[in-house]
Enzyme design. Structure first.
Site, PDB file in Angstrom:
ATOM      1  CE  LYS A  90      30.160  32.166  29.652  1.00 38.08           C
ATOM      2  NZ  LYS A  90      29.631  33.495  30.214  1.00 38.08           N
ATOM      3  NE  ARG A  96      34.183  37.518  27.466  1.00 39.45           N
ATOM      4  CZ  ARG A  96      34.240  36.959  28.702  1.00 39.45           C
ATOM      5  NH1 ARG A  96      34.675  35.751  28.962  1.00 39.45           N
ATOM      6  NH2 ARG A  96      33.484  37.273  29.632  1.00 39.45           N
ATOM      7  NE  ARG A 132      29.579  37.280  38.768  1.00 42.51           N
ATOM      8  CZ  ARG A 132      29.437  36.856  37.567  1.00 42.51           C
ATOM      9  NH1 ARG A 132      29.355  35.464  37.255  1.00 42.51           N
ATOM     10  NH2 ARG A 132      30.170  37.606  36.604  1.00 42.51           N
ATOM     11  NE  ARG A 187      34.077  38.810  38.375  1.00 48.81           N
ATOM     12  CZ  ARG A 187      33.654  37.657  37.363  1.00 48.81           C
ATOM     13  NH1 ARG A 187      33.354  36.612  37.439  1.00 48.81           N
ATOM     14  NH2 ARG A 187      33.820  38.226  35.996  1.00 48.81           N
ATOM     15  NE  ARG A 211      32.102  41.171  33.069  1.00 42.75           N
ATOM     16  CZ  ARG A 211      31.648  40.538  33.898  1.00 42.75           C
ATOM     17  NH1 ARG A 211      31.303  41.065  35.092  1.00 42.75           N
ATOM     18  NH2 ARG A 211      31.890  39.060  34.024  1.00 42.75           N
TER      19      ARG A 211
END
Ligand code: AMP
Length: 209
Positions: free
Chosen positions: A15, A90, A129, A135, A146
């Site tokens: 996204k 969300r 990632r 992260r 998540r």
């Protein structure tokens, strides 16, 4: 009237990458609640401190917080040609709040584009990632939480928007250029309903040929 586009999909669906292209190519404004919350944390603000643990644990922050952030940005950036909602809404509560916030401005969600990706591929992307950006919430255990939050709280938005005839699915497994082309097609179709020539606001935004 601004274009209001929701880019929809699980974390790591692409996204953010696609939103950034639309910003560069069409002058739309990206509204990423994840980016806003990370900025709040980086600034050390009260809000940042409040959401830090929730984010690090892969949970969703409260609807009130993200809705307030979105409203603030819609006010600050009033007059923009359009907005890409990225990572928001969300939950059904957030979607309903967005509808009412936009309605108060005489607007509505114009289109919801779902980037459809397979779980196995998301897990591969997120591992990469995590290596690159480090992260904390991309680590495999937190990422699973998540993904569960997406399946439980966010996926119900698909029937919500589908019932309104606003949902289009795009193959998010394709390469970045192909996904971008598919999104462009949807936006061009939106600009030119029923094959009519582009006119008015959308013609200026998308270019009339
Ligand atoms: P993202 O970068 O969009 O995956 O967001 C990172 C984290 O920020 C999420 O795991 C949530 O903790 C929080 N977050 C971002 N957007 C929202 C939202 N719309 N509702 C609730 N929490 C959010």
């Amino acid at each position: 009237m601004a274009l209001n586009l929701v880019l929809f999909g699980p974390p790591a669906a692409g996204k953010g990458t696609q939103a950034k292209r639309l910003v560069a190519e069409r002058g739309l404004v990206q509204l990423s609640t994840g980016d806003m919350l990370r900025a709040a944390r980086a600034s050390g603000s009260e809000l940042g401190l409040k959401v830090a643990d929730i984010m690090d644990n892969g949970k969703l922050v409260s609807d009130d917080i993200v809705i307030a952030l979105i409203e603030e940005q819609l006010d600050t950036q009033a007059g923009a040609p359009g907005f890409i909602f990225d990572g928001f809404p969300r939950t059904i509560g957030q979607a309903e709040a967005l509808d009412s916030v936009l309605k108060n401005r005489g607007e509505s969600v114009d289109s919801v584009i779902r980037l459809k990706v397979e779980d196995a591929s998301i897990l591969g992307r997120i591992a990469a990632r995590f290596e690159e950006q480090g992260r904390k919430d991309d680590n495999p255990e937190t990422f699973k939480i998540r993904l569960d939050a997406y399946n439980k709280d966010t996926a119900p938005l698909l029937p919500y928007y589908s019932a309104q005839g606003k949902l289009t699915e795009v193959d998010g497994m394709a390469d970045i250029e192909t996904v971008a082309a598919s999104i462009s097609e949807v936006l061009d179709r939106l600009a030119s309903p029923k094959g009519q020539p582009k006119q008015g606001f959308f013609a200026r935004l998308f270019g009339s040929k």
